[in-house]
Every structure is written in structure tokens, then in C-alpha cells.
Design a protein around this motif. Structure first.
Motif, mmCIF file in Angstrom:
data_model
loop_
_atom_site.group_PDB
_atom_site.id
_atom_site.type_symbol
_atom_site.label_atom_id
_atom_site.label_comp_id
_atom_site.label_asym_id
_atom_site.label_seq_id
_atom_site.Cartn_x
_atom_site.Cartn_y
_atom_site.Cartn_z
ATOM 1 N N MET A 105 7.050 -4.118 -8.497
ATOM 2 C CA MET A 105 6.159 -2.840 -9.424
ATOM 3 C C MET A 105 5.127 -3.195 -7.352
ATOM 4 S SD MET A 105 7.160 -1.756 -12.112
ATOM 5 C CE MET A 105 6.400 -0.269 -12.181
ATOM 6 N N LEU A 106 5.099 -3.880 -7.668
ATOM 7 C CA LEU A 106 3.866 -4.697 -6.320
ATOM 8 C C LEU A 106 4.137 -4.323 -4.991
ATOM 9 C CD1 LEU A 106 1.355 -7.625 -8.420
ATOM 10 C CD2 LEU A 106 0.729 -5.112 -7.699
ATOM 11 N N LEU A 107 5.330 -4.600 -4.469
ATOM 12 C CA LEU A 107 5.476 -4.768 -3.481
ATOM 13 C C LEU A 107 5.430 -3.345 -2.629
ATOM 14 C CD1 LEU A 107 9.109 -6.175 -3.782
ATOM 15 C CD2 LEU A 107 7.502 -6.799 -2.851
ATOM 16 N N PRO A 108 5.942 -1.846 -3.106
ATOM 17 C CA PRO A 108 5.149 -1.010 -2.590
ATOM 18 C C PRO A 108 3.967 -0.529 -2.717
ATOM 19 C CG PRO A 108 5.836 -0.407 -4.559
ATOM 20 C CD PRO A 108 6.604 -2.645 -4.135
ATOM 21 N N PHE A 109 3.282 -0.915 -3.040
ATOM 22 C CA PHE A 109 1.960 -1.237 -3.725
ATOM 23 C C PHE A 109 1.346 -1.111 -2.644
ATOM 24 C CE2 PHE A 109 -2.473 -2.770 -5.049
ATOM 25 C CZ PHE A 109 -3.029 -1.296 -5.118
ATOM 26 N N LEU A 110 1.542 -2.972 -1.990
ATOM 27 C CA LEU A 110 1.208 -3.655 -1.141
ATOM 28 C C LEU A 110 1.350 -2.869 0.595
ATOM 29 C CD1 LEU A 110 2.744 -6.960 -1.114
ATOM 30 C CD2 LEU A 110 0.940 -6.115 -2.143
ATOM 31 N N TYR A 111 2.517 -1.788 0.619
ATOM 32 C CA TYR A 111 2.419 -1.080 1.312
ATOM 33 C C TYR A 111 1.270 0.416 0.504
ATOM 34 C CZ TYR A 111 6.264 -3.640 3.931
ATOM 35 O OH TYR A 111 7.424 -4.079 4.262
ATOM 36 N N LEU A 112 1.880 0.838 -0.178
ATOM 37 C CA LEU A 112 0.900 1.883 -0.188
ATOM 38 C C LEU A 112 -1.044 1.399 0.836
ATOM 39 C CD1 LEU A 112 0.843 4.989 -1.073
ATOM 40 C CD2 LEU A 112 -0.310 4.207 -3.447
ATOM 41 N N VAL A 113 -1.955 0.787 -0.161
ATOM 42 C CA VAL A 113 -2.593 0.101 -0.126
ATOM 43 C C VAL A 113 -2.774 0.062 1.862
ATOM 44 C CG1 VAL A 113 -4.595 -1.331 -0.146
ATOM 45 C CG2 VAL A 113 -2.851 -0.834 -1.901
ATOM 46 N N THR A 114 -2.354 -0.787 2.421
ATOM 47 C CA THR A 114 -2.277 -1.096 3.708
ATOM 48 C C THR A 114 -2.741 0.315 4.510
ATOM 49 O OG1 THR A 114 -1.099 -3.032 3.455
ATOM 50 C CG2 THR A 114 -1.495 -2.284 5.796
ATOM 51 N N ALA A 115 -1.298 1.064 4.043
ATOM 52 C CA ALA A 115 -1.264 2.149 4.527
ATOM 53 C C ALA A 115 -2.256 3.745 4.214
ATOM 54 C CB ALA A 115 -0.059 3.049 3.953
ATOM 55 N N VAL A 116 -3.230 3.014 3.696
ATOM 56 C CA VAL A 116 -4.116 4.025 3.427
ATOM 57 C C VAL A 116 -5.662 3.144 4.001
ATOM 58 C CG1 VAL A 116 -6.756 4.319 1.649
ATOM 59 C CG2 VAL A 116 -4.182 5.011 0.907
ATOM 60 N N LEU A 117 -5.371 2.191 4.399
ATOM 61 C CA LEU A 117 -6.601 1.142 5.192
ATOM 62 C C LEU A 117 -5.806 1.671 6.578
ATOM 63 C CD1 LEU A 117 -6.381 -1.995 3.828
ATOM 64 C CD2 LEU A 117 -8.253 -0.711 3.397
ATOM 65 N N PHE B 34 9.808 3.034 -5.916
ATOM 66 C CA PHE B 34 9.888 1.570 -7.057
ATOM 67 C C PHE B 34 9.541 1.795 -8.219
ATOM 68 C CE2 PHE B 34 11.475 0.854 -2.416
ATOM 69 C CZ PHE B 34 11.630 0.218 -2.414
ATOM 70 N N GLY B 35 8.025 2.202 -7.928
ATOM 71 C CA GLY B 35 7.839 2.512 -9.780
ATOM 72 C C GLY B 35 8.872 2.788 -11.326
ATOM 73 N N ALA B 36 9.687 3.823 -10.965
ATOM 74 C CA ALA B 36 10.424 4.722 -11.593
ATOM 75 C C ALA B 36 11.359 3.092 -11.344
ATOM 76 C CB ALA B 36 10.677 5.493 -10.865
ATOM 77 N N LEU B 37 12.182 2.548 -10.650
ATOM 78 C CA LEU B 37 13.227 2.023 -10.718
ATOM 79 C C LEU B 37 12.625 0.606 -11.377
ATOM 80 C CD1 LEU B 37 15.812 1.516 -9.897
ATOM 81 C CD2 LEU B 37 15.060 -0.334 -7.812
#
Length: 192
Positions: free
Chosen positions: A54-66, A130-133
Motif C-alpha cells: 500500500m506504500l508503493l503508490p504513496f511514493l509515486y503520489l508524493v513524488t507527483a506532488v513534488l 492499490f489501497g483498496a486492493l
């Protein structure tokens, strides 16, 4: 011009690097395989691997915001360290913290005007999917959950490969690293 010299010094287009030079070019793959063997303990429970997934897409989300693809190399260890500490303290369920952190990142993205950025919206959708999964995996029988989590890791590996190919959101070296790691973890989950 002497055509003999030009022909004899030209490198064949199909020739690939071998040995140490090839490994140096593929360092993210080598690092991911080492990390999979050393950094992902074989005794890790499906619950732990679910939270890690569940943390994997979080990394991408944070990087997209930055909006700084190389920042993922700092976001990765920081996120997993924070998750490990929260999990060790056992005050708040880590899945709640991951969801709350993702919500905060989306709000920060909205404030920074990222809601018009398709790349950011794709990452937010990935976080939700991915969180739902992961939540489904936590709610079902552990034997079934193992295959759901394996599918999640594998699908995130595909997600990484797409990002690597398109050269978007995260640094290409990280996308390669993450793809190899994710697929290795997925295979290990199925084979164990």
C-alpha cells in the motif's frame, strides 16, 4: 575518406555490453534483487507485505506532488522508515496512517494546483486502487490474501514498467528498481 577505417572502427549496433559494464548500467536491477533478498524478510507476514504494498503508490503520489522525479529516492526511505516506526509503536493501525497520509498529500496537491495535472490524478487513482486492493487483502482469509497481495505487487511492477517506459513521475532508475523488486516479491509470495 578512407572507408576501410570507417568500417573497421564502427561498433555493431546489435552488440550489447557484457560483464561489469552491463551490471553498472543495470544497477537498479541488481540493487532491487539484493533488496528483495536482504530487505524483504522471508518470514514477513501477508499483513506486513500488504501494508508495504500500500506504500508503493504513496511514493509515486508524493513524488507527483513534488513534481521532482529524483525526489522519489528520498521519499522511498523516508516513507518506509516512518511506516516502520508507526508499526513498531502500535498506536495507530498503519493502514489508517497510510490512508491519512495519502489524503494529506492529495490536499497538498490540490493546494499546489495539481488537480489539473493528469499525471497527479493518475497517481491519486493508483493510490486508491492499490489501497483498496490492500484493504480487501486484509479482510479476507490469509491464504486468499497471499494471492491478492502477490497480484498487487505484480501489478505495481507493471505500473513501474509503464512509468519507466513513459519516463514520467519518478526517476527511471527508481521505476526499474521498483519494478524488479515488486515482481520478485510477487513471485516469492506465490512460490512460498
Amino acid at each position: 575518406m578512407d572507408t576501410t577505417t570507417a568500417v573497421s572502427t564502427a561498433r555493431p549496433a546489435s552488440r550489447r555490453s557484457a560483464g561489469p559494464a552491463f551490471l553498472a548500467q543495470r544497477w537498479p536491477t541488481v540493487a532491487a534483487l539484493a533488496f528483495a533478498l536482504i530487505g524483504t524478510p522471508a518470514e514477513a507476514s501477508v499483513e506486513i507485505l500488504t501494508e508495504m504494498m500500500m506504500l508503493l503508490p504513496f511514493l509515486y503520489l508524493v513524488t507527483a506532488v513534488l513534481d521532482r522525479p529524483r525526489a522519489v529516492w528520498a521519499v522511498f526511505p523516508a516513507s518506509y522508515t516512518a511506516w516502520f516506526v508507526v508499526r513498531a509503536l502500535d498506536v495507530v493501525p498503519s493502514t489508517v496512517l497510510i490512508g491519512a497520509a495519502a489524503a494529506v498529500v492529495v490536499v497538498v496537491g490540490a493546494v499546489r494546483g495539481r488537480l489539473r495535472d493528469r499525471r497527479f490524478l493518475v497517481q491519486a487513482a493508483g493510490m486508491i486502487a492499490f489501497g483498496a486492493l490492500g484493504l480487501v487483502a486484509l479482510a479476507v482469509d490469509p491464504d486468499v490474501a497471499r494471492y491478492i497481495v502477490a497480484a498487487g505487487w505484480f501489478l505495481h511492477g507493471v505500473w513501474d514498467l509503464v512509468h519507466h517506459r513513459l519516463r514520467v513521475t519518478v526517476d527511471r532508475s527508481f521505476a526499474e528498481f521498483c519494478a524488479v523488486l515488486d515482481i520478485a516479491v510477487a513471485v516469492a509470495l506465490v512460490l512460498v
